[in-house]
Design an enzyme around this catalytic site. Structure first.
Site, PDB file in Angstrom:
ATOM      1  N   GLN A  17       0.770  -1.240   0.000  1.00 37.53           N
ATOM      2  CA  GLN A  17       0.000   0.000   0.000  1.00 37.53           C
ATOM      3  C   GLN A  17       0.804   1.294   0.000  1.00 37.53           C
ATOM      4  OE1 GLN A  17      -3.493   2.216   2.663  1.00 37.53           O
ATOM      5  NE2 GLN A  17      -3.001   0.102   3.071  1.00 37.53           N
ATOM      6  N   GLU A 139       0.946  -0.854   8.808  1.00 37.99           N
ATOM      7  CA  GLU A 139       0.086   0.305   9.074  1.00 37.99           C
ATOM      8  C   GLU A 139      -0.099   0.589  10.561  1.00 37.99           C
ATOM      9  OE1 GLU A 139      -2.279   3.410   9.087  1.00 37.99           O
ATOM     10  OE2 GLU A 139      -1.642   2.613   7.152  1.00 37.99           O
ATOM     11  N   ASP A 168       0.362   3.909   5.984  1.00 38.12           N
ATOM     12  CA  ASP A 168       0.700   3.480   4.630  1.00 38.12           C
ATOM     13  C   ASP A 168       0.430   4.577   3.596  1.00 38.12           C
ATOM     14  OD1 ASP A 168       1.808   0.892   4.837  1.00 38.12           O
ATOM     15  OD2 ASP A 168      -0.164   0.031   5.204  1.00 38.12           O
ATOM     16  N   GLY A 247      -8.568  20.997  17.657  1.00 38.39           N
ATOM     17  CA  GLY A 247      -8.178  22.396  17.527  1.00 38.39           C
ATOM     18  C   GLY A 247      -8.658  23.239  18.696  1.00 38.39           C
ATOM     19  N   GLY A 248      -8.709  24.529  18.486  1.00 30.86           N
ATOM     20  CA  GLY A 248      -9.100  25.441  19.553  1.00 30.86           C
ATOM     21  C   GLY A 248     -10.595  25.609  19.694  1.00 30.86           C
TER      22      GLY A 248
END
Length: 415
Positions: A17, A139, A168, A247-248
């Protein structure tokens, strides 16, 4: 229109892969990708997870579009001679063998440079230089060693790997950028170079926000946007955060109408500060707009569980698509949890070429993922994956081999 990488020839020594992801992307952009495979066997994924007897598996077909396949016995001296000729005529050689495999074949970087000083040798390995550089990686190993698993999953649950193949396919995408960059630099220097991408490094690059949070945690001892706050004491390392936003802007997955029977009747909802008044109006809590416990993002952090529980009361009265339509009218960031079945049947994804139907001479028609990167002047036509050794004669003839030479190689089982 011409293709962006038209005229670039890639010698593809990749399998499974990570490497095929890279070379398929280059093929989509117009490079001539020559996939070298072992006669009679080919890439291991041709037979893995096979759903139709005698047909190449979807695992193989969906990673090897737009390529040409040749078979070659590189252990035979005559096969090595053919490989030398291929190296001479290619711009890039891509491999994801186990560490040291190319050297054992007699094709070290120094030898490859002797054959073709302009060639770029691009490699994927599990780890970069260090104590683990000789170890094989798959993986999930990459996800674990790159920081993804330790930061994914329920706060009180096991480390969890993601269904996205960030080890991968993620590394293949990184390597493709490295190859194109090296080709650009070669225009100035006329010299090839080595390009490498370690799977651990690629996963870590995709987990950079967690490295950000590790440093924040060490300085402050707390991560207020994580669901552990304020009830559970933080340890020394970034914890698993469930479905909290990375995130924020705090976010969470919420139940929608029909969740009792549909495992994907959910929506991801983000309480973005700029649209907080709109959120309050939609769910019928307008007094929260000015309430000092909820009026600012900082004030809301200790109450996120309660806030999302109240929002979920509203989302449970709507289907995920109804909720999305209403929320988008107010610019509230959200997204339905789409199943693979829903994605496969999405007409808009087919219209943009993100989902493509391909016809194969053995397995018939099947769906695949198209090029996720769109160039206005380099349109992509996704063509089927090659049959094993389908282009051997064609490639050798283009290299100047006559019919007698090709027949000699076939008789010797080199091809």
């Amino acid at each position: 229109m011409t293709k962006a990488l038209e005229g670039v020839r890639i010698l593809d020594f990749t399998h499974v892969q990570s490497g095929p992801t890279c070379t398929q992307l280059l093929a989509w952009f117009g490079a001539d990708v020559i996939k070298v495979e072992k006669a009679g066997e080919g890439d291991a994924t041709r037979g893995q997870l096979r759903d139709i007897p005698g047909a190449d598996s979807l695992y193989f077909t969906m990673l090897n579009h737009n390529k040409r396949s040749i078979t070659l016995n590189t252990k035979d001296p005559k096969g090595k001679d053919v490989l030398v000729d291929l190296i001479k005529q290619c711009d890039v050689m891509v491999e994801n063998f186990a560490p040291g495999a190319l050297d054992r074949m007699g094709f070290s970087w120094e030898r490859i440079q002797e054959i073709n000083p302009r060639i770029i040798l691009a490699s994927i390995k599990g780890f970069g230089p260090g104590p683990y550089e000789d170890c094989k990686v798959y993986e999930n190993v990459a996800q674990c060693t790159g920081g993804a698993a330790s930061t994914t999953g329920d706060p009180d649950g096991l480390p969890t790997v993601t269904g996205a193949q960030i080890g991968d396919s993620g590394t293949g995408l990184h390597l493709a950028l490295g190859i194109v960059t090296a080709l650009f630099q070669r225009e100035k220097t006329c010299r090839g170079q080595k390009v490498s991408a370690a799977m651990q490094d690629a996963v870590l690059n995709l987990c950079r926000v967690k490295l950000r949070d590790q440093q924040r945690l060490e300085r402050t001892g707390v991560l207020k946007e994580y669901p552990q706050y304020p009830d559970i004491e933080f340890g020394e390392a970034v914890p698993r955060a469930g479905n909290a936003s990375g995130g924020g802007q705090p976010g969470s997955i919420l139940k929608c109408k029909g969740w009792q029977k549909d495992p994907n009747a959910y929506i991801y909802f983000i309480t973005q500060g700029a649209v907080w008044p709109a959120i309050c109006k939609v769910i019928g809590e307008e007094d929260w707009i000015t309430n000092p416990h909820f009026a600012t993002p900082e004030a809301r952090l200790p109450h996120l569980k309660m806030i999302f529980a109240r929002i979920e009361e509203w989302t449970k009265t709507k289907t995920k698509f109804e909720a999305m339509d209403i929320l988008n009218e107010h610019d509230i960031p959200c997204g339905p949890i789409l199943s693979m079945k829903e994605i496969a049947e999405d007409s808009s994804l087919r219209a943009t070429g993100t989902i493509v139907e391909v016809d194969h001479p053995v397995r018939g028609k099947y769906l695949t993922v198209g090029n996720p990167i769109k160039l206005s002047d380099s349109p992509v036509d996704v063509t089927r994956s090659p049959l094993l050794g389908e282009h051997t004669e064609e490639v050798l003839a283009q290299m100047g081999y006559g019919k007698a030479r090709i027949e000699e190689l076939r008789s010797a089982k080199v091809i």
